[in-house]
Design a protein around this motif. Structure first.
Motif, PDB file in Angstrom:
ATOM      1  N   VAL B  31      30.694 -15.011 -54.546  1.00  0.00           N
ATOM      2  CA  VAL B  31      30.402 -14.367 -53.263  1.00  0.00           C
ATOM      3  C   VAL B  31      30.683 -15.350 -52.140  1.00  0.00           C
ATOM      4  CG1 VAL B  31      28.630 -12.907 -54.321  1.00  0.00           C
ATOM      5  CG2 VAL B  31      27.943 -15.033 -53.201  1.00  0.00           C
ATOM      6  N   ALA B  32      31.140 -14.812 -50.992  1.00  0.00           N
ATOM      7  CA  ALA B  32      31.405 -15.676 -49.841  1.00  0.00           C
ATOM      8  C   ALA B  32      30.435 -15.357 -48.720  1.00  0.00           C
ATOM      9  CB  ALA B  32      32.846 -15.476 -49.358  1.00  0.00           C
ATOM     10  N   LYS B  33      29.994 -16.395 -48.047  1.00  0.00           N
ATOM     11  CA  LYS B  33      28.938 -16.247 -47.040  1.00  0.00           C
ATOM     12  C   LYS B  33      29.255 -17.182 -45.891  1.00  0.00           C
ATOM     13  CE  LYS B  33      24.384 -15.077 -46.240  1.00  0.00           C
ATOM     14  NZ  LYS B  33      24.672 -14.069 -45.231  1.00  0.00           N
ATOM     15  N   ALA B  40      21.977 -16.908 -48.868  1.00  0.00           N
ATOM     16  CA  ALA B  40      22.845 -17.863 -49.569  1.00  0.00           C
ATOM     17  C   ALA B  40      22.032 -18.613 -50.625  1.00  0.00           C
ATOM     18  CB  ALA B  40      23.446 -18.839 -48.566  1.00  0.00           C
ATOM     19  N   GLN B  41      20.811 -18.990 -50.243  1.00  0.00           N
ATOM     20  CA  GLN B  41      19.960 -19.726 -51.185  1.00  0.00           C
ATOM     21  C   GLN B  41      19.585 -18.859 -52.386  1.00  0.00           C
ATOM     22  OE1 GLN B  41      16.878 -21.356 -48.655  1.00  0.00           O
ATOM     23  NE2 GLN B  41      18.406 -22.348 -47.354  1.00  0.00           N
ATOM     24  N   ARG B  57      32.693 -23.989 -41.541  1.00  0.00           N
ATOM     25  CA  ARG B  57      31.242 -24.095 -41.707  1.00  0.00           C
ATOM     26  C   ARG B  57      30.831 -24.730 -43.024  1.00  0.00           C
ATOM     27  NH1 ARG B  57      28.741 -18.637 -39.206  1.00  0.00           N
ATOM     28  NH2 ARG B  57      29.924 -18.591 -37.270  1.00  0.00           N
ATOM     29  N   ILE B  58      31.805 -25.226 -43.763  1.00  0.00           N
ATOM     30  CA  ILE B  58      31.485 -25.832 -45.058  1.00  0.00           C
ATOM     31  C   ILE B  58      30.407 -26.903 -44.912  1.00  0.00           C
ATOM     32  CG2 ILE B  58      32.428 -27.338 -46.880  1.00  0.00           C
ATOM     33  CD1 ILE B  58      34.985 -25.687 -46.787  1.00  0.00           C
ATOM     34  N   GLU B  59      30.529 -27.664 -43.830  1.00  0.00           N
ATOM     35  CA  GLU B  59      29.558 -28.729 -43.565  1.00  0.00           C
ATOM     36  C   GLU B  59      28.099 -28.241 -43.513  1.00  0.00           C
ATOM     37  OE1 GLU B  59      29.848 -31.265 -39.933  1.00  0.00           O
ATOM     38  OE2 GLU B  59      31.775 -31.813 -40.852  1.00  0.00           O
ATOM     39  N   LEU B  60      27.932 -27.076 -42.903  1.00  0.00           N
ATOM     40  CA  LEU B  60      26.572 -26.525 -42.795  1.00  0.00           C
ATOM     41  C   LEU B  60      25.939 -26.330 -44.164  1.00  0.00           C
ATOM     42  CD1 LEU B  60      26.995 -23.766 -40.030  1.00  0.00           C
ATOM     43  CD2 LEU B  60      25.864 -25.987 -39.810  1.00  0.00           C
ATOM     44  N   ALA B  64      22.706 -28.238 -45.872  1.00  0.00           N
ATOM     45  CA  ALA B  64      21.574 -27.494 -46.452  1.00  0.00           C
ATOM     46  C   ALA B  64      21.418 -27.797 -47.945  1.00  0.00           C
ATOM     47  CB  ALA B  64      21.779 -26.001 -46.234  1.00  0.00           C
ATOM     48  N   GLY B  65      22.259 -28.675 -48.464  1.00  0.00           N
ATOM     49  CA  GLY B  65      22.149 -29.048 -49.873  1.00  0.00           C
ATOM     50  C   GLY B  65      22.647 -27.978 -50.825  1.00  0.00           C
ATOM     51  N   ILE B  66      23.540 -27.134 -50.337  1.00  0.00           N
ATOM     52  CA  ILE B  66      24.063 -26.059 -51.187  1.00  0.00           C
ATOM     53  C   ILE B  66      25.476 -26.416 -51.640  1.00  0.00           C
ATOM     54  CG2 ILE B  66      24.840 -23.648 -51.162  1.00  0.00           C
ATOM     55  CD1 ILE B  66      22.498 -22.997 -49.348  1.00  0.00           C
TER      56      ILE B  66
END
Lengths: 337, 337
Positions: B31-33, B40-41, B57-60, B64-66
């Protein structure tokens, strides 16, 4: 002068009492109330003679320091006409009292049509109430539908009307009513009582109605479909409806999107309690698809029957014809947005 | 096995992803978010491969540790079919990406019908999507209307349908939407987009729709009128509709008065998120007045398109016919209250 007593001083009664005091041909004998609540105290401040609607509760008023002019039978005795604005069903209980004084009585739309000689709407059937002893001013929704359907029927003929009434759950003061956050078919069965109720004013009209209840308190909104017997343009229909004094065509330029802004507009116009006596029909919504007319209208449940009660007083006393009475009522109240 | 990617993991996307994992003939590529929010979590907890819908937004997500499996183009590359469940309008932006990978895409009802080859409803026009590259699963309301109108059209013929859609103002999670305490014609003009949208599935059907918005979040409720080309009894219509697997006739004995109790019933039945995939038609409301059928139905805006998305995956890949796909989807999800 017609001496008018108002029995029941709640949402409708207090508005009718105020309206009576503004009529050149009427005087208010007083108002009767069951409980010494904030409304009773407001009546006292307005110096309306206050009567106890229930004999056994006189003491409660005394305890609240409110002077009474008497009990409801005294009020009826003094009145040429009584407007009964008691909660639904209580009017029926009061009927024999009015009869014992031979005083004509107007009831509200919550009473059964069977209770009375005539169900009344000023635009629909004013003359039918001439000399009647018991007249029912139809409910807010039926009043709104009658005002709309009368000119359509006269000008174009109505093949069939189909209306979904999206009703406010309760009035602003009715804090025990719901729903919160829901949409209820109400009643679930079809038709709702509104269609048959319209038939008490227009016996031959073919109308099906569906009722719903939602979490709103300000106004009802009707989704109206009328299959006409002829095919006017939408512009024709707009012109026809614009001529009606108790239909307000909300122009697009006002940018009014719902009941909230309609009420705010009425407050800004200085109307008492922000009342909206007229049907508010969104002008842009008036559409024709073949013979099918569609429109949305908002109905202020607390006030649209007030001018109708005033007209009904003149109708039963035969002191004015329909156009005279409607004109006087409109002018004194300030109807016509 | 059909490998399915879900781009957009909000209200619809997360439900479609869950439903894909339950299908015997499908596997979820991931899935893409856009944002690392609670949804997402939750995807991470379910061990769904998570892709960044927006490269920048990959950095975000890292902050968030995801852990991400890649970006959305990686997901599309891996998928046999992509379900685009992005907010309205974003699907159109994504179209060229799907085309560049030659991957068939399903869009949601918020996109324009012009964007796609076919607007899809499993009951209405399943076979029209065979081999299509771009398919739009019509919106919740249009899905509900299509499911209802298909059997009526087939059995009785539809002369004209007139529907008032009383719509929830927003979903439970959409805290910035209104109205509070109001009833809005929405749009004020007629028709609402729903009638023309039904015509993307049934081009020749004569239908007028009116939309309203009210302060509720749970479900939409439709006030439906269908003038039929023949005159069955209400009991006939009930029997016809009862045979449809995605129409639930709410029996009077359940004492369900609105959307709140329907949702509570779904929760009690252990359904994921309390989803109600079926149209809920109040059985007592099904009425015939001459040729006019009336009924009330509630539509769960968050979930009724989920089985339709699953069926559309099989339709575009031509891996099952309509009845096979609908039966599999119904069985795996547990449709049929």
């Amino acid at each position: 002068m017609i001496t008018v007593g108002v029995n029941g001083y709640g949402t409708i009664g207090k508005r009718v009492a105020d309206a009576v005091t503004q009529q050149p041909d009427m005087e208010l004998a007083g108002v009767a109330k069951t409980r010494p609540n904030f409304e009773a105290q407001a009546a006292v401040r307005k110096e309306y003679p206050l009567y106890a609607a229930v004999e056994e509760r006189i003491e409660l008023f005394e305890e609240a320091g409110i002077d009474l002019a008497g009990s409801v039978t005294d009020l009826v005795a003094e009145s040429d006409v009584v407007v009964d604005a008691c909660p639904s069903g209580i009017g029926a209980d009061n009927k024999s009292m009015y009869e014992s004084f031979d005083t004509p009585a107007l009831y509200q739309g919550g009473e059964d049509a069977d209770l009375v000689d005539v169900s009344f709407n000023a635009r629909g059937n004013y003359s039918a109430a001439a000399g009647a002893s018991h007249v029912r001013v139809v409910s807010c929704n039926t009043t709104g539908l009658s005002r709309l359907l009368a000119p359509l029927q006269e000008r174009y003929g109505v093949e069939k009307a189909r209306v979904t009434l999206v009703r406010r759950g309760g009035d602003p003061g009715q804090t025990s009513r719901g729903p919160i956050n829901d949409i209820l078919p109400n009643p679930i069965t079809i038709p709702s009582h509104h269609g048959p109720d319209v038939n008490t004013v227009f016996p031959d009209l073919d109308i099906d109605t569906l009722g719903m209840k939602v979490p709103a308190t300000l106004m009802h909104v009707h989704s109206v479909n009328v299959t006409l017997e002829s095919s006017p343009t939408a512009a024709d229909v707009r012109d026809l409806l614009r001529e009606e004094s108790r239909l307000f065509l909300v122009p697009e330029s006002m940018a009014i999107d719902g009941a909230g802004k309609l009420k705010e507009f009425a407050h800004d116009a200085g109307r008492p309690r922000g009342d909206v006596w007229e049907n508010c029909i969104w002008e842009e919504s008036i559409s024709m698809e073949g013979d099918d007319l569609y429109l949305f209208e908002a109905i202020h449940q607390e006030s649209d029957v007030v001018p109708e009660n005033i007209d009904a007083i003149r109708a039963v006393t035969e002191t004015a014809d329909a156009s005279e009475s409607i004109a006087t009522t409109n002018e004194t109240l300030g109807i016509g947005l």
